[in-house]
Design a protein around this motif. Sequence first.
Motif, mmCIF file in Angstrom:
data_model
loop_
_atom_site.group_PDB
_atom_site.id
_atom_site.type_symbol
_atom_site.label_atom_id
_atom_site.label_comp_id
_atom_site.label_asym_id
_atom_site.label_seq_id
_atom_site.Cartn_x
_atom_site.Cartn_y
_atom_site.Cartn_z
ATOM 1 N N LEU A 1 -14.517 46.151 -4.182
ATOM 2 C CA LEU A 1 -14.180 44.737 -4.062
ATOM 3 C C LEU A 1 -15.164 43.888 -4.861
ATOM 4 O O LEU A 1 -14.858 42.763 -5.227
ATOM 5 C CB LEU A 1 -14.194 44.301 -2.588
ATOM 6 N N LEU B 1 -16.481 38.392 2.142
ATOM 7 C CA LEU B 1 -15.785 39.587 1.668
ATOM 8 C C LEU B 1 -14.948 40.234 2.771
ATOM 9 O O LEU B 1 -13.975 40.923 2.489
ATOM 10 C CB LEU B 1 -16.804 40.619 1.156
ATOM 11 N N GLU C 1 -11.337 39.850 2.608
ATOM 12 C CA GLU C 1 -10.586 40.406 1.489
ATOM 13 C C GLU C 1 -9.620 41.473 1.995
ATOM 14 O O GLU C 1 -9.976 42.282 2.851
ATOM 15 C CB GLU C 1 -11.537 41.032 0.467
ATOM 16 N N ASP D 1 -7.979 39.770 6.757
ATOM 17 C CA ASP D 1 -7.236 39.152 5.654
ATOM 18 C C ASP D 1 -5.980 38.480 6.199
ATOM 19 O O ASP D 1 -5.542 37.455 5.693
ATOM 20 C CB ASP D 1 -6.899 40.180 4.562
ATOM 21 N N GLN E 1 -5.971 33.261 -6.324
ATOM 22 C CA GLN E 1 -5.885 34.696 -6.047
ATOM 23 C C GLN E 1 -5.131 35.435 -7.141
ATOM 24 O O GLN E 1 -5.571 36.468 -7.626
ATOM 25 C CB GLN E 1 -5.120 34.868 -4.742
ATOM 26 N N ARG F 1 -6.594 38.240 -9.603
ATOM 27 C CA ARG F 1 -6.045 39.587 -9.637
ATOM 28 C C ARG F 1 -5.714 40.005 -11.067
ATOM 29 O O ARG F 1 -6.044 41.093 -11.504
ATOM 30 C CB ARG F 1 -4.799 39.654 -8.759
#
Lengths: 96, 683, 184
Positions: B458, B473, B476, B496, B659, B663
Motif C-alpha cells: 500500500l 492507511l 485503505e 475501508d 482515488q 489508482r
Amino acid sequence: MKDTLRFSPESGCLAVVGELTIYQAKAAAEGLRSAFASGQLRHVDLAAVTELDAAGLQWLLVAARLTVNDGEPVTLTNHSEPVCDALALAGIEVSS
Amino acid sequence: MTTMATALQTFLDESRELLSDMELLLLAMESRSGEPELQNALFRCVHTIKGSAGMFGLDHVVDFTHVVENVLDRLRAGEIALSRDLANLLLRCRDHISLLVEVPEPSEAAALQPGGVVLLAGLEPFHSCAGSSHAQTDSTEPVAAEASRKCRIDIRIHADALRHGMDPLGFIRFLGTLGDVAAVRTLEEKLPVLGDMDPETCYLDFEIDLVTSADRIAIENIFELASDLYQIEVQDQCPVTEVDPVAAPLPAQPDTDESVESAAPGAEEQADTSQQNRRRKQVQHFRIQADKLDNLINLVGELVISSAAVSLGAEQSGDTPARESAANLNLLVEAIRDSSLDLRMVPIGETFQRFQRVVRDVASELGKDIELVVTGADTELDKTVVEKIGDPLTHLVRNACDHGVEAPAARSQKGKPTRGRVHLNAYHESGSIIIEVSDDGGGLSRERILAKAMERELVRPDAVLTDQDVFNLIFEPGFSTVEQVTNLSGRGVGMDVVRRNIESLRGTVELVSPGVLGGTTFRIRLPLTLAIIDGFMARVGDATYVVPLEMVVECTELSAEQQLGAEQHYINLRQEVLPLIRLRAHFKLSGELRKRQNIIVVRHGGQKAGLIVDELLGENQTVIKPLGGIFSNLRGLSGSTILGNGQVALILDVPTLIQQVARQEDAANRGFQSHARPRLSAS
Amino acid sequence: MNQPQTSAEDVRIAESSGDQNQYLTFQIGHEMFAVGILHIREIIEYGSLTTVPMMPEFVRGVINLRGSVVPVIDLSARFGRGESTVNRRSCIVILEVEGSTGDEDQLQEVGIIVDAVSEVLEIPPTEIEPAPGFGARIRADFIAGMGKVQGQFVILLNVDQALNTRELAELDSTVDAPRDGYDS
C-alpha cells in the motif's frame, strides 16, 4: 359495495343491511336524509345489521329522534344481535 | 390509509418508542436498580404496550407482555431483585416484544412462538414463586392496588376520534377487561339534528362506572393510544383500599401524558421528580409524518432555486427596485430554508444511547468490562444523516470494544483500571458535526501499521509519511489484518467500508492516536444536512460542475508561462508537487482546450489534487438532487443540482476522483518503474 | 431563461383508465413507434440538456423537469442505429417506467428523444400482432407487439424493457470506451 340502506316508500320502512360503521357513515346519513325528506319514513329495520360502531350508534340515536308528520317518532325495530350488543355497551336500553 | 391503519401505525410508532425507552431503562437499572422511578417507568412501558395491543386484538403481544408485565410488577413491588441474569432475560424479552409488535397479523406470529416459549420459561421462576397471590390466567391483572373499588371514568372525546379509527365502543369493551363495567351513560348532548350532522364526527361522550382493582394509571393507560383524542378523568368513588394520595383526586388534565407522569405510592421525592418532568415537558411536541417534512424540504429546495433565478433576472435587468426586492426575497428564502431544515434536525443522543446495548453485549461476548460514556447527546443533525450513520458507528464502536480496549488482565498489568471505557462524543464545528469514538486502550503502533502496509504494497518502502498518513492507511481497501500482529491488528477489517459509508454522506473520518482517552479516537466529520451543499462552480465543456466547497483549498488561474502541456501531470504549486486531474480528459469530453486554464485545488483525506477546468464561476449554495436510476453505477459524480438559469449542473465526487487518479497512477508506476513519479502529495 | 417546460408545444396528456388502447405514435429515424399513453407523462421541446460524462452514448444527458432531474435516452443509439440528429421537430417524450434499481421500486421518469411526434391513435388489441422473432432489427424484448395502422406497421415499444433502469445502469460501466463527438 352493496347499498347499506334500502328504503321502501310504500311501507315507510328503511332497512339497514350489513355493517353500519364509520366506513358507511356518510352513505348511511345520506340515505337517512333522503328517506326522511320523502316524508314516507316510519321505521328503521335493524334486523340485518351485522356490525355497529360508535358512528353507527350516533346514526341510530339521530334516527330515533326524528319525528314525522304530526310529531310521531320514527321507530327502530328488529334490533339484530350486534345492535343489541353495541347498545348494551353504550348503556342504552332498548325499548320495544 | 384507512383510519384503522393509521391507528395501527400510531400503535407501532408508540411501541417502538416505548421499547427503546425500555431498553434504556433496563440498562440504567443495572447500575441504579433500586430506584423506584425507573422500576415504575419500566412497568409502564410494558403495561402500555399490552394495553394498546389489546385494543387491536393483538393477542400474541398481549399474551407475552402480560407475563413480562407481571414480572416487572413484582420487581417494582420489591418482591424480586434485578439480577444480571434477569436483566439479560428482560432485554431479550424486550427484543422479542419488538418482533411481536411488528408482526402485522396475529396468525403470522406463530413463527415467533418458539422464541417466546423459551423466554417465558426463563421468566417462570420470577413470576411464579409468589405463590398463588397472582392468578396467571386472570387477564384483569391486579396493578398495585389489591382490592376492588368503584370508580367513575369521564370520557370526553374529540370530534375527530372516529375518523382516526378510535372507536369509543372499543375502548369501553376493553375497559371491561380491567374489571366490571357497572354502568355506562352515553352523553348525547352534543348530538345535532339529522340535517346538521356530519356522520363522521364524534358527538358522543361517555361516563362509566367501573368496579376494578386496577389503579388509575392502568385505566388511563388504556386510552394512552388515543391520548390526543380522548380526555379521561378517573375519580375513585368509594375507595376500598389504599390509594396513592397524589393520584386520587386528580383534576381534569387536558394531557393524559402528564397525568400518567404522576407515579406510584409514597415517596415524596418521586413526586418532585415527576413535577420536574412536567415542567420540562412544557416544550410541546407533535408528531409529523416524515415524508410530509421531506416534501416540505424539497419544496423549499425548489424555492431556493427559483429565488436564485429571480435574483439573476433582477441583476440582469439592472432595475434597482427589482434588485432590492430580489435581495429581500433571497434573505427570506434563506431564513425559510434554515428553519425548515431545522425541523428535520434531531439530537444524536438517541442514536448514541443505542450503543449502550451494543457495548454491553460486545463486552460480555469478549469477556471484557467496558463502560460507554456519552457526551454531546444534544448535538443536532439532520434526520437523514442520523439514519445513515448508525452502521458505520456500530462498526467503530464494536471495533473500539474489540480491538481498542484491552482484556482485563492486560489492563491490570499496565496498571489501568480493569473496566475499560469507550467514549462517544459529538459537537458542532464550523458547519459540520463531529462525532468521536474513543477508547482508552493501548493506541496504535505506527511501526506495525507501516510494516503491514508495506507488506500489502500500500506504500512504497521509501515513502515519507507522517503519523497521520500512517494511521489513515487502515482505511485503505486491502489493509487486511487477518493475522494477529498485535492485539490491535484486527482494526483494519472493514475500515475501508466504514470510510466509504461516511464519504457517501459527504463526510470524512480520521484516526487520532493517542486519542482523547489515551487510546485511539476515530473522528467523523459530517455535514449537518444532506439537502444543501455549498459549492464552487466551474465550467468544463458545455456543462457546469460543482465542487463541494469544503474540499476546495484554492482556485488559481494559470499564468501564461504556467500553461500546461497536454502530457503534464503535475505542477509545482509553491514548492509543492500537485497532481492534476484534467476533467476534460478524465471525462473524455471532446472539444478545444482553452488557451488559459484554471486550477481548483481540492483536498480530501490528506491528499491534494488540482482539478483543471475551463472556467471558474464562483461560489453558490445549491440543493442536491440525487442522480439515481441509470446513473447509479457512475463514479466521479455524486449528484446534481439545478442552477438559477434552470440548467442542471453536476456535483463532482472529489474523493472518488482522487482515488481514481491515484489508482491510474499506481498502475502507471508499476508499468514504468524507471519513471518514478511522486505519489499524491500529502498535506 | 430557456426552460423546456415552458414550451408552447407542451402537450400534457391526462391519465384516465379508459386509455388502454391509446398509443402515442412518433418517429425515430424512418420508423414509426408507439407507446401506450398510460406510460406518457408529457412531451416537451428539445433543449437545455446537460451532458453527463462517462455514460454510454445513448444517455444524452439530463434535463430539469420542474425541479426534477430526469435522464434523457437516445433510443436510436440504444437500438444500435447511431445517434439521432436533432432537428426542428425533435422532442423529448417523458415516460414513466418501472424503476428497478436498489430500493427505489417506484415509477421513474425518463425522457426519450424522438424525431417527431405524430398523433395519439386508438389501436385495438385485435390490430396488434406479436413481435416478429427477427426482421425488426431491434432486440425482440424491446417490442411489445406490432400494431397495424392504416395498413402499415408501427412498433409498439415495451418501454419497461427498453428503458429498464437496472440494465441501463449496468451498461454505463463502459466508462473506459472512448467516445468522440460528444460536445457540440
